[in-house]
Design a protein around this motif. Sequence first.
Motif, PDB file in Angstrom:
ATOM      1  N   GLU A  26       0.840  -1.197   0.000  1.00  0.00           N
ATOM      2  CA  GLU A  26       0.000   0.000   0.000  1.00  0.00           C
ATOM      3  C   GLU A  26       0.877   1.250   0.000  1.00  0.00           C
ATOM      4  OE1 GLU A  26      -3.082  -0.064  -0.418  1.00  0.00           O
ATOM      5  OE2 GLU A  26      -3.772  -2.055   0.162  1.00  0.00           O
ATOM      6  N   TYR A  27       1.947   1.236   0.797  1.00  0.00           N
ATOM      7  CA  TYR A  27       2.871   2.374   0.840  1.00  0.00           C
ATOM      8  C   TYR A  27       3.525   2.579  -0.531  1.00  0.00           C
ATOM      9  CZ  TYR A  27       6.897   5.233   2.143  1.00  0.00           C
ATOM     10  OH  TYR A  27       7.845   6.219   2.213  1.00  0.00           O
ATOM     11  N   PHE A  28       3.933   1.446  -1.167  1.00  0.00           N
ATOM     12  CA  PHE A  28       4.488   1.532  -2.523  1.00  0.00           C
ATOM     13  C   PHE A  28       3.514   2.235  -3.475  1.00  0.00           C
ATOM     14  CE2 PHE A  28       7.534  -2.368  -2.334  1.00  0.00           C
ATOM     15  CZ  PHE A  28       8.401  -1.624  -1.557  1.00  0.00           C
TER      16      PHE A  28
ATOM     17  N   THR B 253      10.521   3.247  -9.116  1.00  0.00           N
ATOM     18  CA  THR B 253       9.984   1.931  -9.457  1.00  0.00           C
ATOM     19  C   THR B 253      10.070   1.035  -8.218  1.00  0.00           C
ATOM     20  OG1 THR B 253      10.759   2.144 -11.731  1.00  0.00           O
ATOM     21  CG2 THR B 253      10.193  -0.081 -10.967  1.00  0.00           C
ATOM     22  N   PHE B 254       8.982   0.347  -7.935  1.00  0.00           N
ATOM     23  CA  PHE B 254       8.943  -0.594  -6.815  1.00  0.00           C
ATOM     24  C   PHE B 254       8.785  -2.008  -7.362  1.00  0.00           C
ATOM     25  CE2 PHE B 254       7.180   3.377  -5.073  1.00  0.00           C
ATOM     26  CZ  PHE B 254       8.081   3.604  -4.044  1.00  0.00           C
ATOM     27  N   LYS B 255       9.636  -2.939  -6.882  1.00  0.00           N
ATOM     28  CA  LYS B 255       9.589  -4.333  -7.320  1.00  0.00           C
ATOM     29  C   LYS B 255       9.543  -5.236  -6.090  1.00  0.00           C
ATOM     30  CE  LYS B 255      12.209  -3.588 -11.595  1.00  0.00           C
ATOM     31  NZ  LYS B 255      13.405  -3.971 -12.372  1.00  0.00           N
ATOM     32  N   THR B 256       8.812  -6.355  -6.212  1.00  0.00           N
ATOM     33  CA  THR B 256       8.719  -7.315  -5.110  1.00  0.00           C
ATOM     34  C   THR B 256       8.984  -8.720  -5.635  1.00  0.00           C
ATOM     35  OG1 THR B 256       6.324  -7.579  -5.417  1.00  0.00           O
ATOM     36  CG2 THR B 256       7.066  -5.923  -3.815  1.00  0.00           C
TER      37      THR B 256
ATOM     38  N   PRO C  77       8.881   1.113   8.333  1.00  0.00           N
ATOM     39  CA  PRO C  77       9.937   2.092   8.623  1.00  0.00           C
ATOM     40  C   PRO C  77      11.197   1.872   7.798  1.00  0.00           C
ATOM     41  CG  PRO C  77       8.960   1.283  10.660  1.00  0.00           C
ATOM     42  CD  PRO C  77       8.417   0.433   9.564  1.00  0.00           C
ATOM     43  N   ILE C  78      11.545   0.584   7.498  1.00  0.00           N
ATOM     44  CA  ILE C  78      12.745   0.312   6.696  1.00  0.00           C
ATOM     45  C   ILE C  78      12.552   0.815   5.269  1.00  0.00           C
ATOM     46  CG2 ILE C  78      14.226  -1.518   5.778  1.00  0.00           C
ATOM     47  CD1 ILE C  78      13.626  -3.127   8.292  1.00  0.00           C
ATOM     48  N   VAL C  79      11.358   0.537   4.710  1.00  0.00           N
ATOM     49  CA  VAL C  79      11.080   0.991   3.345  1.00  0.00           C
ATOM     50  C   VAL C  79      11.023   2.516   3.298  1.00  0.00           C
ATOM     51  CG1 VAL C  79       9.390   0.941   1.484  1.00  0.00           C
ATOM     52  CG2 VAL C  79       9.912  -1.156   2.760  1.00  0.00           C
ATOM     53  N   GLU C  80      10.427   3.151   4.304  1.00  0.00           N
ATOM     54  CA  GLU C  80      10.377   4.616   4.354  1.00  0.00           C
ATOM     55  C   GLU C  80      11.785   5.208   4.367  1.00  0.00           C
ATOM     56  OE1 GLU C  80       8.170   5.579   7.793  1.00  0.00           O
ATOM     57  OE2 GLU C  80       6.217   5.377   6.855  1.00  0.00           O
ATOM     58  N   ASN C  81      12.669   4.627   5.187  1.00  0.00           N
ATOM     59  CA  ASN C  81      14.050   5.123   5.240  1.00  0.00           C
ATOM     60  C   ASN C  81      14.740   4.968   3.893  1.00  0.00           C
ATOM     61  OD1 ASN C  81      13.892   5.906   7.901  1.00  0.00           O
ATOM     62  ND2 ASN C  81      14.659   3.971   8.701  1.00  0.00           N
TER      63      ASN C  81
ATOM     64  N   ILE D  68      13.282   0.659  -5.659  1.00  0.00           N
ATOM     65  CA  ILE D  68      13.291  -0.050  -4.370  1.00  0.00           C
ATOM     66  C   ILE D  68      12.735  -1.446  -4.610  1.00  0.00           C
ATOM     67  CG2 ILE D  68      12.310  -0.171  -2.042  1.00  0.00           C
ATOM     68  CD1 ILE D  68      12.258   2.819  -1.931  1.00  0.00           C
ATOM     69  N   ARG D  69      13.450  -2.454  -4.029  1.00  0.00           N
ATOM     70  CA  ARG D  69      13.017  -3.849  -4.204  1.00  0.00           C
ATOM     71  C   ARG D  69      12.824  -4.499  -2.831  1.00  0.00           C
ATOM     72  NH1 ARG D  69      17.501  -6.597  -6.871  1.00  0.00           N
ATOM     73  NH2 ARG D  69      18.730  -4.745  -6.416  1.00  0.00           N
ATOM     74  N   LEU D  70      11.741  -5.268  -2.722  1.00  0.00           N
ATOM     75  CA  LEU D  70      11.447  -6.016  -1.496  1.00  0.00           C
ATOM     76  C   LEU D  70      11.430  -7.503  -1.839  1.00  0.00           C
ATOM     77  CD1 LEU D  70      10.501  -6.343   1.469  1.00  0.00           C
ATOM     78  CD2 LEU D  70       8.151  -6.035   0.649  1.00  0.00           C
ATOM     79  N   GLY D  71      12.260  -8.287  -1.123  1.00  0.00           N
ATOM     80  CA  GLY D  71      12.311  -9.730  -1.357  1.00  0.00           C
ATOM     81  C   GLY D  71      12.098 -10.494  -0.069  1.00  0.00           C
ATOM     82  N   VAL D  72      11.348 -11.605  -0.141  1.00  0.00           N
ATOM     83  CA  VAL D  72      11.142 -12.502   0.998  1.00  0.00           C
ATOM     84  C   VAL D  72      11.328 -13.926   0.497  1.00  0.00           C
ATOM     85  CG1 VAL D  72       9.545 -13.316   2.768  1.00  0.00           C
ATOM     86  CG2 VAL D  72       9.496 -10.914   2.092  1.00  0.00           C
ATOM     87  N   TYR D  73      12.232 -14.673   1.152  1.00  0.00           N
ATOM     88  CA  TYR D  73      12.488 -16.066   0.755  1.00  0.00           C
ATOM     89  C   TYR D  73      13.026 -16.830   1.957  1.00  0.00           C
ATOM     90  CZ  TYR D  73      17.321 -14.391   0.447  1.00  0.00           C
ATOM     91  OH  TYR D  73      18.553 -13.851   0.738  1.00  0.00           O
TER      92      TYR D  73
END
Length: 490
Positions: free
Chosen positions: A333-335, A347-350, A368-372, A387-392
């Motif tokens: 949602e923030y993205f 550009t935001f990627k996940t 807070p991490i993404v905001e920073n 900005i890229r967000l990854g979860v694995y």
Amino acid sequence: MIRIRTKIMIFVTVLVLLVNVVTFYLYHSSQQTIDQYHDSFERFIILNQISKQTNEVYESINAYVIEKSPRYLDDYHRLRDQLVVEKEKLIGKVENNDNYPTVTNYYNMIESFLEECEQTIEAFQKEDLNQYSFHLNEAAKVSRFIQETTLSLLNSELTSYRAFYHAMEQKNLYLQAMGISLFVTTIFLSLLTALWFSRGITRPISLLSSSARKISKGDFSGEDVEVRTNDEMKLLAGTFNRMRRNIRELIKEIKDQSELDRLLKEMELKSLQSQINPHFLFNTLNTISRMAYLEGSEKTSDLISSVSALLRYNLGNLDKPTTLREEVGIVKEYFFIQQTRFGDRVTFKTDIDDTCLDIEIPILTLQPIVENAFIHGIESYESDAEIRLGVYEENGRVMIEVHDNGVGMEKDVKERLLQKEDDGKPELRSQGHSTGIGMKNVVKRLELFYKNKSEIQIESAVNQGTMIRIAIPCTAEKRGDDQYVAYYGS
């Protein structure tokens, strides 16, 4: 503390034990000599019995062949069984390294003799005159060889016995000297034992006294007091060590509680939550969103819905943990809000592994991490910001990675963000459109939530972007709601 009477009783007991040990040693040495003499005599008897029984076996089988009486056949079987028993004693009783070849040959000759006797009986019962005569003669020859070998072994035993007798005389003289020496040694060892025993009492008391003085000065560090004796001193030291560990754990819990209280006060959303009516704000935003949708402004409706969801999550119940799935959802949602605001500049990627999203995590960890990353990393970029967000999952842990291609940070800034102890310097905070929660706040809350089983890494260099990696154990111990409220306040 052990009483003097008890120490004296232990000392006397040790002294008596030492004297008994000396006596037992002398008795044991004498018994060994007697056992050796008995073994030598037994070897004489075994060899003599074999010689005698060999003759008797031959005589019984010869009498059976001549007289053809079953009585002689029964005598043969009885005497043969006795010879077999004596033959087996050769290996354990007579054989040694010196006579091994001779005894082995002697053993084989007895086997051959018994085999010839059996073949004689078998041929005689078949009335085969030539065969039983041949085997009977062979048995007689082997019997003579056995007698000769027996004499040779007896001569060897007599020679060994003379050497043994001389050694026994020397050993008796040695035991006499040993008795006197051991008497003197016993006195000396008794003195050493008394010194050692007293030291076993005074040393633990000294260590406990030293540790107690440190505790009285407020110093609860140091290694456990180690007592090797298995008595009251060991129990006292163990109780003392447990008491010191419990005090250290209690102090740590108090510090953790104080730190959590400080972190919660740092979360400025609490003050915001106490100043506005969240339900009124949410209802107003939902009304504006529906009106925008009805008027055909779908993008505006989506934007308002995202803002509403973000505010609802930020102003929600901060006392309980959330799931990684909810954290990822609010970051998306923030993205969406930021992409609507800045358009093609960012550009935001996940890259999300959905199987990793049900693990518990402290609320307001990812946002807070993404905001920073956005505010301090890429907000100044006019184009090509990412900005890229990854979860694995990796090696039994859930890995969360936030990358940006922004301005990066200095080494000392990175070290300050990861530093566990407060260095007294103000932390960099996001301003304006952020939660106001600092990076160090997030780091500390993760450590406390996962009981120091989480791991946070920052890879960054000036003008080369930043990557923040969080490793969370998949099987992390989950806190109950009551315990979590106790940590996070109400």
